[in-house]
Scaffold this active site. Structure first.
Site, PDB file in Angstrom:
ATOM      1  CB  SER A 175      -0.956   0.006   1.189  1.00 31.12           C
ATOM      2  OG  SER A 175      -2.055  -0.836   0.939  1.00 31.12           O
ATOM      3  CB  SER A 187      -4.416   1.423   3.886  1.00 30.89           C
ATOM      4  OG  SER A 187      -3.474   1.157   2.876  1.00 30.89           O
ATOM      5  CE  LYS A 229      -4.626   1.745  -0.627  1.00 33.51           C
ATOM      6  NZ  LYS A 229      -4.084   0.480  -0.133  1.00 33.51           N
TER       7      LYS A 229
END
Length: 210
Positions: A3, A58, A6
């Site tokens: 993640s 997230s 992101k």
């Protein structure tokens, strides 16, 4: 990169979107695996609130929702991500999705993630979000699920901590891009495939400050 991906999703949202935009969650976005923001099809959120869901909780569904809004489709947005990575000199990076769920051809390096993070923290809105420990967002549906807590234990424990992004998949292990500011200086540490990424970031940043 899991993640930590992101960060790039957020960069493009800030560069090409308007934070006050009302974004409608598609069925496709809501069906994204491991979607922790629990978006419902047709749900409306501002792009600003989606970025909180993207970076604090997230949310993989939030990532696809952002991608569709900014890029027109998830795949077009991924092309934008790869172009932006090239512009930043992230030569060892290739994105396949906007959230970081495992795909063999979705990869990055510690150095490249540091370059991406350095670009992201140029944006005041990004900094405000990633240093936030807790917040509420406004939701048109699922309003009971509006309280967000930052996944990063590092943010709560390390002196001067002000970001940036956690990540985990079984294949990637614990990943973390961390930063802290002391006396006006903000180094960035990137940890990949760790047993305790927050602790490793704290060790590295403590060494740097000393």
């Amino acid at each position: 990169p899991a993640s930590t991906t992101k960060m790039m999703t957020a960069i493009l949202a800030l560069e090409h979107g308007n934070l006050d935009d009302q974004v409608c969650a598609s069925a496709h976005a809501c069906q994204t695996p491991n979607s922790s923001l629990h978006l419902k099809p047709g749900e409306l959120l501002t792009l600003h609130n989606l970025l909180y869901g993207l970076l604090l909780r997230s949310g993989n569904d939030a990532a696809v929702c952002v991608a569709e809004h900014v890029g027109g489709s998830e795949q077009k947005f991924v092309s934008m991500m790869n172009r932006r990575a090239t512009e930043l000199g992230a030569k060892g990076t290739h994105f396949v999705n906007p959230h970081g769920l495992y795909k063999p051809n979705h990869y990055s390096t510690a150095y490249d993630l540091a370059l991406i993070a350095r670009e992201a923290i140029r944006y005041p809105e990004f900094n405000e979000i990633v240093k936030t420990r807790r917040t509420y967002i406004e939701r048109s549906m699922n309003a009971k699920d509006a309280y967000l807590t930052n996944h990063s234990r590092f943010l709560w424990k390390f002196e001067g901590a002000d970001g940036i992004k956690t990540g985990y998949t079984r294949e990637a292990g614990r990943c973390f891009v961390g930063s802290a500011t002391r006396e006006g200086w903000r180094p960035i540490a990137v940890i990949l495939k760790s047993n305790d990424a927050g602790a490793d970031a704290a060790t590295i940043l403590s060494y740097i400050f000393k």
